[in-house]
Scaffold this motif. Structure first.
Motif, mmCIF file in Angstrom:
data_model
loop_
_atom_site.group_PDB
_atom_site.id
_atom_site.type_symbol
_atom_site.label_atom_id
_atom_site.label_comp_id
_atom_site.label_asym_id
_atom_site.label_seq_id
_atom_site.Cartn_x
_atom_site.Cartn_y
_atom_site.Cartn_z
ATOM 1 N N UNK A 259 32.445 17.845 -4.106
ATOM 2 C CA UNK A 259 32.827 18.341 -2.776
ATOM 3 C C UNK A 259 31.621 18.604 -1.888
ATOM 4 N N UNK A 260 30.428 18.619 -2.489
ATOM 5 C CA UNK A 260 29.220 18.968 -1.725
ATOM 6 C C UNK A 260 28.562 17.764 -1.045
ATOM 7 N N UNK A 261 29.262 16.680 -0.968
ATOM 8 C CA UNK A 261 28.717 15.488 -0.317
ATOM 9 C C UNK A 261 28.294 15.808 1.124
ATOM 10 N N UNK A 262 27.091 15.394 1.474
ATOM 11 C CA UNK A 262 26.534 15.554 2.824
ATOM 12 C C UNK A 262 26.318 17.017 3.220
ATOM 13 N N UNK A 263 26.286 17.927 2.240
ATOM 14 C CA UNK A 263 25.958 19.317 2.578
ATOM 15 C C UNK A 263 24.486 19.414 2.963
ATOM 16 N N UNK A 264 24.120 20.498 3.612
ATOM 17 C CA UNK A 264 22.790 20.614 4.202
ATOM 18 C C UNK A 264 21.780 21.206 3.232
ATOM 19 N N UNK A 265 20.536 20.750 3.358
ATOM 20 C CA UNK A 265 19.414 21.332 2.642
ATOM 21 C C UNK A 265 18.462 21.965 3.641
ATOM 22 N N UNK A 266 17.398 22.555 3.153
ATOM 23 C CA UNK A 266 16.443 23.250 4.027
ATOM 24 C C UNK A 266 15.833 22.296 5.045
ATOM 25 N N UNK A 267 15.504 21.081 4.618
ATOM 26 C CA UNK A 267 14.853 20.117 5.513
ATOM 27 C C UNK A 267 15.734 19.747 6.698
ATOM 28 N N UNK A 268 17.057 19.805 6.514
ATOM 29 C CA UNK A 268 17.973 19.412 7.593
ATOM 30 C C UNK A 268 17.835 20.289 8.831
ATOM 31 N N UNK A 269 17.458 21.549 8.650
ATOM 32 C CA UNK A 269 17.408 22.466 9.781
ATOM 33 C C UNK A 269 16.251 22.159 10.731
ATOM 34 N N UNK A 282 20.068 14.926 5.009
ATOM 35 C CA UNK A 282 21.341 14.454 4.476
ATOM 36 C C UNK A 282 22.139 13.690 5.522
ATOM 37 N N UNK A 283 23.278 13.122 5.081
ATOM 38 C CA UNK A 283 23.994 12.157 5.918
ATOM 39 C C UNK A 283 24.687 12.767 7.131
ATOM 40 N N UNK A 284 24.963 14.063 7.149
ATOM 41 C CA UNK A 284 25.656 14.654 8.299
ATOM 42 C C UNK A 284 24.824 15.741 8.979
ATOM 43 N N UNK A 285 23.513 15.638 8.875
ATOM 44 C CA UNK A 285 22.650 16.688 9.429
ATOM 45 C C UNK A 285 22.212 16.359 10.854
ATOM 46 N N UNK A 286 23.179 16.094 11.726
ATOM 47 C CA UNK A 286 22.881 15.846 13.137
ATOM 48 C C UNK A 286 22.994 17.178 13.874
ATOM 49 N N UNK A 287 21.940 17.978 13.809
ATOM 50 C CA UNK A 287 22.022 19.368 14.267
ATOM 51 C C UNK A 287 21.475 19.585 15.666
ATOM 52 N N UNK A 288 20.843 18.588 16.254
ATOM 53 C CA UNK A 288 20.179 18.794 17.547
ATOM 54 C C UNK A 288 21.179 19.139 18.642
ATOM 55 N N UNK A 289 20.891 20.197 19.386
ATOM 56 C CA UNK A 289 21.747 20.602 20.510
ATOM 57 C C UNK A 289 20.979 20.631 21.828
ATOM 58 N N UNK A 290 19.693 20.314 21.773
ATOM 59 C CA UNK A 290 18.860 20.401 22.958
ATOM 60 C C UNK A 290 17.939 21.610 22.854
ATOM 61 N N UNK A 291 16.759 21.508 23.432
ATOM 62 C CA UNK A 291 15.760 22.579 23.303
ATOM 63 C C UNK A 291 16.174 23.836 24.062
ATOM 64 N N UNK A 292 16.564 23.663 25.342
ATOM 65 C CA UNK A 292 16.902 24.838 26.152
ATOM 66 C C UNK A 292 18.112 25.605 25.623
ATOM 67 N N UNK A 293 19.222 24.928 25.275
ATOM 68 C CA UNK A 293 20.357 25.680 24.718
ATOM 69 C C UNK A 293 19.980 26.478 23.472
ATOM 70 N N UNK A 294 19.125 25.912 22.631
ATOM 71 C CA UNK A 294 18.710 26.612 21.417
ATOM 72 C C UNK A 294 17.898 27.860 21.764
ATOM 73 N N UNK A 295 17.004 27.722 22.728
ATOM 74 C CA UNK A 295 16.206 28.873 23.171
ATOM 75 C C UNK A 295 17.108 29.932 23.802
ATOM 76 N N UNK A 296 18.042 29.492 24.654
ATOM 77 C CA UNK A 296 18.982 30.428 25.283
ATOM 78 C C UNK A 296 19.799 31.178 24.230
ATOM 79 N N UNK A 297 20.241 30.469 23.205
ATOM 80 C CA UNK A 297 21.054 31.087 22.155
ATOM 81 C C UNK A 297 20.263 32.156 21.409
ATOM 82 N N UNK A 298 18.980 31.902 21.166
ATOM 83 C CA UNK A 298 18.128 32.894 20.494
ATOM 84 C C UNK A 298 17.980 34.138 21.361
ATOM 85 N N UNK A 299 17.818 33.928 22.669
ATOM 86 C CA UNK A 299 17.673 35.062 23.592
ATOM 87 C C UNK A 299 18.933 35.914 23.693
#
Length: 363
Positions: A259-269, A282-299
């Motif tokens: 069941x763990x197929x395509x689960x995330x590892x540390x490198x995926x982040x 891994x095969x489903x580690x398409x995590x990019x959301x854009x630089x500014x949204x990520x910064x905004x979310x942290x703030x």
């Protein structure tokens, strides 16, 4: 003159969402009018053979798939072909109608994401930001071009919208309407993605029930009404789909390791910051959301004391990411439950995490 003024007023009030809609139409222009097909991966193995069998044999049984398979009992049948052969065949070729459906789901997801953002208290431009981050995040966009998974992504924001509409005046009309919307998602979409969206809606209803410090069970009751209506209206599709799945390999409980197929590892982040990073991912580690949204979310963490709702979205994001990790204890707990024991790909919870991240960027 009055009509002209009314049009100008309408444009001024809604120009952010109009701007986003025009952008989406420009994006889809080559596909709708250029006879290009969105990449559907394994979906073409079902759609094109289905075209032949439905037109020539008038049968849903396809002996060329899995040594014999009733494709009328899968969500794929309703996601494209079922509608096409009863409606679209009179007006469009298959590829054009396939893309029109993708565009429809894309707009549906955009509309509900925008409406949910507005109900969460964001202004129009910020709601467009939240919507854009959700629909254009790399992970969600990769599933938005797939005819079966595309209609799954509107479910979670739609549930949020209808629950918040119910919260305004406790009018049961909105859960009923939400059930009708959910039934569309259940009929058209990938069952696992639909289930994840529904689970996200359940978590949000629990949050609403406890938000004020008092237990307001009517929020859970409204969620239950939405789900019951949704499943009741979609039963004609879900029951044969379930019965057929019991006869196939997917009807068997998977081992936890399977069941763990395509689960995330540390490198995926790393892909949150470097979208093309390819070492140990891994095969489903398409995590990019854009630089500014990520910064905004942290703030957004800065404003946690001012708005307790931020805590819910932080916890939802953390839950989605923890669930997506390889051999996560959360995934193991869920794997012990009925239905969940047959599902693989825990990284698909990133879909919920992306909406949480989009909302956090709005704050």
């Amino acid at each position: 003159m009055e009509n002209k003024n009314e049009k100008l007023t309408f444009f001024k009030k809604n120009y952010p969402i109009i701007f986003l809609s025009v952008f989406i139409l420009i994006l889809f222009w080559p596909m709708i009018f250029g006879n290009k097909l969105f990449p559907g991966f394994d979906l073409t193995l079902i759609f094109y053979p289905y075209s032949y069998y439905l037109l020539n044999q008038q049968s849903f049984w396809n002996p060329g798939i899995l040594s014999g398979f009733d494709i009328g009992a899968t969500p794929n049948a309703f996601a494209g072909n079922w509608i096409y052969y009863f409606t679209g065949i009179k007006f469009f070729d298959f590829i054009t109608f396939y893309n029109i459906l993708i565009l429809f789901y894309f707009i549906l997801t955009s509309v509900f994401s925008y409406l949910a953002s507005r109900k969460l208290g964001f202004d129009k431009w910020v709601s467009v930001l939240v919507t854009s981050v959700y629909i254009f995040s790399a992970y969600n966009l990769s599933w938005m071009v797939n005819i079966v998974t595309a209609p799954s992504l509107f479910i979670f924001p739609a549930l949020i919208y209808f629950l918040l509409k119910f919260k305004e005046k406790f009018n049961w009309f909105w859960p009923i309407l939400g059930g009708i919307a959910l039934s569309l998602g259940l009929i058209m979409s990938h069952p696992q993605f639909a289930l994840i969206g529904i689970f996200g809606g359940f978590l949000f209803s629990v949050f609403l029930a406890w938000e004020s410090g008092e237990r307001k069970w009517h929020f859970l009751a409204s969620f239950l009404v939405i789900v019951l209506i949704g499943f009741a209206l979609a039963a004609f599709q879900l029951i044969p789909e379930y019965q057929t799945s019991r006869l196939a390999q997917r009807g068997l409980a998977l081992g936890f390791a399977q069941s763990q197929e395509c689960s995330l590892g540390v490198a995926d982040f790393v892909r949150y910051f470097l979208p093309n990073f390819g070492f140990g991912v891994n095969c489903e580690s398409l995590l990019y959301v854009g630089a500014l949204p990520l910064i905004f979310a942290i703030f957004a963490i800065i404003y946690l004391k001012k708005d307790i709702r931020i805590l819910f979205w932080l916890l939802l994001l953390a839950f989605a990411l923890l669930f997506s990790l390889k051999y996560s204890p959360l995934a193991w707990i869920f794997h012990q439950l009925p239905i969940w024991s047959s599902l693989r790909g825990p990284a698909r919870f990133v879909m919920l995490g992306n909406f949480a991240l989009a909302v956090l960027s709005g704050y």
